[in-house]
Design a protein around this motif. Structure first.
Motif, PDB file in Angstrom:
ATOM      1  N   LEU A  59     -67.014  58.968  17.951  1.00 18.57           N
ATOM      2  CA  LEU A  59     -67.828  59.741  18.883  1.00 18.57           C
ATOM      3  C   LEU A  59     -67.047  60.940  19.435  1.00 18.57           C
ATOM      4  O   LEU A  59     -67.582  62.042  19.560  1.00 18.57           O
ATOM      5  CB  LEU A  59     -68.309  58.856  20.032  1.00 18.57           C
ATOM      6  N   THR A  60     -65.763  60.726  19.768  1.00 18.87           N
ATOM      7  CA  THR A  60     -64.980  61.831  20.325  1.00 18.87           C
ATOM      8  C   THR A  60     -64.739  62.919  19.284  1.00 18.87           C
ATOM      9  O   THR A  60     -64.625  64.102  19.624  1.00 18.87           O
ATOM     10  CB  THR A  60     -63.625  61.341  20.868  1.00 18.87           C
ATOM     11  N   GLU A  61     -64.652  62.532  18.012  1.00 14.80           N
ATOM     12  CA  GLU A  61     -64.435  63.533  16.963  1.00 14.80           C
ATOM     13  C   GLU A  61     -65.620  64.489  16.829  1.00 14.80           C
ATOM     14  O   GLU A  61     -65.480  65.606  16.327  1.00 14.80           O
ATOM     15  CB  GLU A  61     -64.173  62.834  15.628  1.00 14.80           C
ATOM     16  N   ARG A  62     -66.786  64.033  17.286  1.00 13.48           N
ATOM     17  CA  ARG A  62     -67.979  64.879  17.256  1.00 13.48           C
ATOM     18  C   ARG A  62     -68.108  65.717  18.525  1.00 13.48           C
ATOM     19  O   ARG A  62     -69.057  66.479  18.668  1.00 13.48           O
ATOM     20  CB  ARG A  62     -69.222  64.006  17.084  1.00 13.48           C
ATOM     21  N   PRO A 107     -67.739  46.766  24.974  1.00 11.72           N
ATOM     22  CA  PRO A 107     -69.110  46.957  25.474  1.00 11.72           C
ATOM     23  C   PRO A 107     -69.104  47.413  26.937  1.00 11.72           C
ATOM     24  O   PRO A 107     -68.630  46.701  27.809  1.00 11.72           O
ATOM     25  CB  PRO A 107     -69.724  45.558  25.339  1.00 11.72           C
ATOM     26  N   GLY A 108     -69.578  48.627  27.169  1.00 16.07           N
ATOM     27  CA  GLY A 108     -69.631  49.138  28.531  1.00 16.07           C
ATOM     28  C   GLY A 108     -68.293  49.590  29.084  1.00 16.07           C
ATOM     29  O   GLY A 108     -68.171  49.820  30.285  1.00 16.07           O
ATOM     30  N   ARG A 109     -67.267  49.754  28.228  1.00 13.21           N
ATOM     31  CA  ARG A 109     -65.939  50.118  28.715  1.00 13.21           C
ATOM     32  C   ARG A 109     -65.284  51.091  27.749  1.00 13.21           C
ATOM     33  O   ARG A 109     -65.525  51.041  26.535  1.00 13.21           O
ATOM     34  CB  ARG A 109     -65.060  48.877  28.853  1.00 13.21           C
ATOM     35  N   ALA A 110     -64.469  51.949  28.285  1.00 14.14           N
ATOM     36  CA  ALA A 110     -63.740  52.890  27.438  1.00 14.14           C
ATOM     37  C   ALA A 110     -62.501  53.374  28.171  1.00 14.14           C
ATOM     38  O   ALA A 110     -62.496  53.486  29.408  1.00 14.14           O
ATOM     39  CB  ALA A 110     -64.616  54.083  27.052  1.00 14.14           C
ATOM     40  N   LEU A 133     -68.415  57.687  26.778  1.00 16.47           N
ATOM     41  CA  LEU A 133     -68.156  56.678  25.745  1.00 16.47           C
ATOM     42  C   LEU A 133     -68.587  55.291  26.218  1.00 16.47           C
ATOM     43  O   LEU A 133     -69.189  54.523  25.464  1.00 16.47           O
ATOM     44  CB  LEU A 133     -66.677  56.675  25.379  1.00 16.47           C
ATOM     45  N   ALA A 134     -68.264  54.964  27.468  1.00 16.97           N
ATOM     46  CA  ALA A 134     -68.634  53.644  27.991  1.00 16.97           C
ATOM     47  C   ALA A 134     -70.145  53.475  28.040  1.00 16.97           C
ATOM     48  O   ALA A 134     -70.688  52.426  27.683  1.00 16.97           O
ATOM     49  CB  ALA A 134     -68.032  53.448  29.383  1.00 16.97           C
ATOM     50  N   SER A 135     -70.851  54.524  28.477  1.00 16.76           N
ATOM     51  CA  SER A 135     -72.302  54.402  28.636  1.00 16.76           C
ATOM     52  C   SER A 135     -73.031  54.381  27.301  1.00 16.76           C
ATOM     53  O   SER A 135     -74.141  53.863  27.205  1.00 16.76           O
ATOM     54  CB  SER A 135     -72.837  55.548  29.502  1.00 16.76           C
ATOM     55  N   ASN A 136     -72.425  54.929  26.251  1.00 17.50           N
ATOM     56  CA  ASN A 136     -73.047  54.929  24.924  1.00 17.50           C
ATOM     57  C   ASN A 136     -72.486  53.860  23.994  1.00 17.50           C
ATOM     58  O   ASN A 136     -72.851  53.809  22.823  1.00 17.50           O
ATOM     59  CB  ASN A 136     -72.888  56.307  24.273  1.00 17.50           C
ATOM     60  N   ALA A 179     -63.086  53.780  32.161  1.00 19.15           N
ATOM     61  CA  ALA A 179     -64.467  53.676  32.628  1.00 19.15           C
ATOM     62  C   ALA A 179     -64.946  52.235  32.501  1.00 19.15           C
ATOM     63  O   ALA A 179     -64.722  51.589  31.473  1.00 19.15           O
ATOM     64  CB  ALA A 179     -65.374  54.600  31.818  1.00 19.15           C
ATOM     65  N   TYR A 180     -65.591  51.739  33.550  1.00 13.24           N
ATOM     66  CA  TYR A 180     -66.128  50.384  33.582  1.00 13.24           C
ATOM     67  C   TYR A 180     -67.614  50.448  33.888  1.00 13.24           C
ATOM     68  O   TYR A 180     -68.053  51.249  34.711  1.00 13.24           O
ATOM     69  CB  TYR A 180     -65.454  49.548  34.679  1.00 13.24           C
TER      70      TYR A 180
END
Length: 416
Positions: free
Chosen positions: A291-294, A310-313, A345-348, A377-378
């Motif tokens: 995702l970050t590469e995009r 899941p839900g964390r990054a 990232l966490a939310s997606n 992110a939590y």
């Protein structure tokens, strides 16, 4: 988990026995985040899950404290043990609670079956204090069968009560008008009961009608046993209070108690530290890295994925010349971008596309070239439509010591 020392073990025992002095001391321990508070909170959580937790939220001036006082008196008359946790805005001078809510509820403060406590929000976003969950568990474990949590004056993004309360009552003043459209994607979406306050005012009925019309626009969920209700109340005259209590009690029977115990919400018991992955760590890292590469901004700023689930990054960045502003300090937008990357990232991470609708950030310390920053992110809460995420940006010092740099709270609308 660390073992409780004798003093804290005795305090926990006192809380379980319902000792009011022990409860008061325990709440202070949580509010101050004193040593041993996390272990004590974990011990009390093991005895929680029986109380019906009711969240009262709404825009400033809606009459939340007056309603809470009316509910408190009505439940006490019915023989319940009732605890109130009122989250006050932080004092700009001391950082403590303003205590306006406790003044309004003073008439019931001496009742043996009532316990009223104010916590300062301490700058936390989302409408609650960071120690709210531990305090609710404390009341629950102490034998209070009704716990009311009153948030600070809330707007579109202050939806942290979603994960905390079993039943959410959103209080709306008369004459919201176009304001309903402005906030419906946030706080109105979390309501189990929509209560229009000050029912004696001319526009109260009109506001109730607008809210009912808004509910008809929602997509029906055949698996949902409870349908949001709209009610008119006037707390000073006790008008509609009995009906509101019946609706809250019925919702508790339908949906059960202990929602917060099933939630991944970040609270005092979790503390800080390296983010743990769920499942295969490499799979999650690769998924989020893709995702970050995009994301062109992540590539430009040098933001990379460290971990996820899941839900964390967790993402990282080393500060260099490209991140500096004209005053020689790290650009605030850079830190925002780092926090926002972790939040996104966490939310997606669940697979369903989540679109950000609101975000807030605060800053604690400055950052210099060469500093290594981590953003974690939590997932604070997530319903079918709304997700709330908390992100902490930390500076990694020698021996992996972490210094808080900023705090970020974001709300997303989940696209089905």
């Amino acid at each position: 988990m660390e073992v409780l020392d004798l003093d804290h073990a005795g305090l926990v025992a006192g809380v379980l026995d319902g000792d009011r002095r022990a409860i008061a001391r325990m709440l202070t321990l949580f509010d101050d985040a004193s040593p041993g508070s996390r272990e004590a909170a974990g011990s009390l959580a093991a005895h929680a899950g029986r109380a019906l937790v009711v969240g009262i939220t709404g825009v400033p001036g809606a009459g939340k404290s007056t309603l809470v006082n009316a509910l408190l008196g009505a439940w006490l008359e019915r023989g319940h043990k009732v605890a109130i946790l009122a989250i006050d805005p932080s004092s700009p001078i001391s950082g403590g609670a303003v205590l306006g809510d406790r003044i309004r509820m003073g008439e019931h403060g001496s009742h043996p079956n009532a316990f009223i406590r104010s916590f300062s929000a301490r700058g936390e976003l989302g409408g609650l204090s960071r120690a709210t969950r531990a305090a609710v568990d404390c009341f629950d474990a102490a034998g209070f069968d009704r716990v009311i949590v009153e948030t600070v004056g809330a707007g579109q993004s202050e939806t942290a009560i979603t994960a905390m309360a079993d039943t959410r009552v959103v209080l709306c003043p008369p004459g919201l008008g176009d304001g309903i459209q402005a906030i419906k994607a946030g706080i109105l979406e979390i309501a189990d009961v929509l209560a229009v306050s000050k029912a004696d005012l001319p526009r109260a009925g009109e506001t109730a009608h607008e809210l009912r019309e808004m509910l008809t626009l929602r997509r029906a969920n055949p698996d949902q046993a409870w349908k949001t209700r709209v009610m008119l109340v006037s707390a000073p005259e006790m008008k509609g209070i009995a009906e509101l209590i019946e609706a809250v009690e019925e919702h508790g029977r339908v949906n059960g108690h202990g929602r917060r115990l099933k939630s991944p919400a970040l609270d005092i018991r979790q503390g800080h530290g390296t983010l743990e992955n769920s499942g295969d760590a490499d799979v999650w890292r690769e998924r989020l890295s893709a995702l970050t590469e995009r994301d062109g901004l992540c590539a430009t700023l040098g933001i990379s994925v460290v971990a996820g689930g899941p839900g964390r990054a967790e993402v990282a960045m080393t500060v260099d010349a490209r991140h500096m502003n004209f005053n020689g300090g790290c650009h605030g937008g850079t830190i925002f971008a780092l926090a926002d990357a972790a939040f996104g990232l966490a939310s997606n991470s669940h697979g369903a596309l989540a679109s950000g609708i609101d975000a807030h950030i605060t800053f604690q310390v400055g950052v210099r070239p060469g500093d290594r920053l981590i953003a974690r992110a939590y997932e604070y809460s997530r319903s079918k439509r709304i997700g709330v995420y908390r992100t902490e940006v930390l500076r990694i010092e020698k021996e992996n010591k972490e210094t808080p740099v900023s705090a970020f709270t974001g709300t997303v609308y989940i696209k089905q």
